[in-house]
Design a protein around this motif. Structure first.
Motif, mmCIF file in Angstrom:
data_model
loop_
_atom_site.group_PDB
_atom_site.id
_atom_site.type_symbol
_atom_site.label_atom_id
_atom_site.label_comp_id
_atom_site.label_asym_id
_atom_site.label_seq_id
_atom_site.Cartn_x
_atom_site.Cartn_y
_atom_site.Cartn_z
ATOM 1 N N LEU A 6 64.274 31.063 26.065
ATOM 2 C CA LEU A 6 63.950 32.409 26.526
ATOM 3 C C LEU A 6 64.890 32.836 27.644
ATOM 4 N N THR A 7 65.171 31.920 28.561
ATOM 5 C CA THR A 7 66.108 32.210 29.651
ATOM 6 C C THR A 7 67.456 32.620 29.100
ATOM 7 N N TRP A 8 67.975 31.831 28.186
ATOM 8 C CA TRP A 8 69.316 32.096 27.667
ATOM 9 C C TRP A 8 69.366 33.338 26.792
ATOM 10 N N GLY A 11 69.353 36.256 29.244
ATOM 11 C CA GLY A 11 70.671 36.352 29.864
ATOM 12 C C GLY A 11 71.716 36.864 28.896
ATOM 13 N N GLY A 12 71.682 36.382 27.653
ATOM 14 C CA GLY A 12 72.644 36.836 26.659
ATOM 15 C C GLY A 12 72.502 38.312 26.355
ATOM 16 N N ILE A 13 71.275 38.777 26.215
ATOM 17 C CA ILE A 13 71.039 40.202 25.957
ATOM 18 C C ILE A 13 71.536 41.040 27.131
ATOM 19 N N VAL A 193 72.899 33.558 20.002
ATOM 20 C CA VAL A 193 72.977 32.694 18.812
ATOM 21 C C VAL A 193 72.585 31.264 19.152
ATOM 22 N N LEU A 194 73.149 30.745 20.230
ATOM 23 C CA LEU A 194 72.856 29.358 20.604
ATOM 24 C C LEU A 194 71.412 29.179 21.069
ATOM 25 N N SER A 195 70.858 30.240 21.653
ATOM 26 C CA SER A 195 69.481 30.123 22.148
ATOM 27 C C SER A 195 68.484 29.957 21.011
ATOM 28 N N GLY A 199 67.072 22.845 20.364
ATOM 29 C CA GLY A 199 67.735 21.931 21.284
ATOM 30 C C GLY A 199 69.060 22.430 21.773
ATOM 31 N N ALA A 200 69.406 23.700 21.431
ATOM 32 C CA ALA A 200 70.712 24.227 21.833
ATOM 33 C C ALA A 200 70.576 25.076 23.052
ATOM 34 N N GLY A 201 71.696 25.351 23.671
ATOM 35 C CA GLY A 201 71.717 26.194 24.850
ATOM 36 C C GLY A 201 72.629 27.347 24.653
ATOM 37 N N THR A 202 72.967 27.943 25.725
ATOM 38 C CA THR A 202 73.882 29.056 25.684
ATOM 39 C C THR A 202 74.865 28.978 26.804
#
Length: 213
Positions: A6-8, A11-13, A193-195, A199-202
């Motif tokens: 959710l954080t990433w 932040g990405g948006i 995309v990564l979020s 188990g992935a991050g951004t």
């Protein structure tokens, strides 16, 4: 893990929105009030996105693992464009052209050096924290390196061949815009995309939103 995603995503948006506003800002250069409003909005979106990514909605969401050095550098990166915009709005042409103005010269040099140094520290902290999956944990550093190169090359060309620089102003302007979009739209999209991956991050962007200005 939900807090991290959710954080990433947020932040990405925020970075994507900053990029879109930046594009709109470029289309209203002849309208001072609209340009100023969009500049401030872009700076606010940039600051919010970077701070969210750096601090995280929880500890696991922080792309710098909430390490003090990373947080400090990221905070400077986040807030500097807004500070620069406000200072430039409050500075009159006389202030900026007064010969021997030590305060103005200090500001000029500070506005060149501080964002790069803070961006470098923040980008390295993202890479070393390894919260973001490899190789994307070094993406902020790639973006910063590209932005610095796009700033340095015209300076060198201006010294070595001023006439050639004049002929390539349009090209360097376009490349500068590309650098801005890479630091906002590009990494913002990558972040979203990564979020969504298990188990992935951004990736946080630790260049300067105003690098192309």
């Amino acid at each position: 893990m939900h807090g991290r995603r959710l954080t990433w995503r947020i932040g990405g948006i925020g970075l994507i929105a900053c990029g879109i506003v930046g594009i709109l800002r470029g289309s209203v250069l002849g309208v001072p009030i609209a340009g100023t409003v969009l500049s401030l909005l872009a700076d606010a979106l940039w600051a919010a996105a970077i701070l969210v990514l750096a601090f995280g909605l929880n500890r696991e969401g922080s792309v710098v693992a909430r390490r003090p050095l990373g947080l400090a550098a990221a905070t400077i990166v986040a807030l500097w464009p807004a500070v620069a915009t406000v200072v430039n709005l409050l500075t009159t042409p006389t202030d900026s052209t007064t010969a021997g103005s030590d305060a103005w010269l200090f500001w000029v040099y500070l506005s060149i050096v501080l964002p790069v140094v803070a961006g470098l520290i923040a980008a390295v902290q993202v890479g070393r924290a390894q919260v973001v999956p490899r190789p994307w944990n070094w993406a902020p550093l790639w973006v910063l390196a590209g932005q610095v190169a796009l700033w340095v090359l015209p300076q060198l060309l201006g010294v070595a061949a001023p006439s050639a620089l004049l002929q390539m102003v349009g090209l360097f302007s376009a490349l500068g815009t590309l650098g801005f979009l890479a630091a906002t739209l590009g990494l913002g999209i990558l972040a979203v995309v990564l979020s969504s991956r298990s188990g992935a991050g951004t990736v946080a962007v630790f260049g300067s939103s105003s690098a192309s200005e």
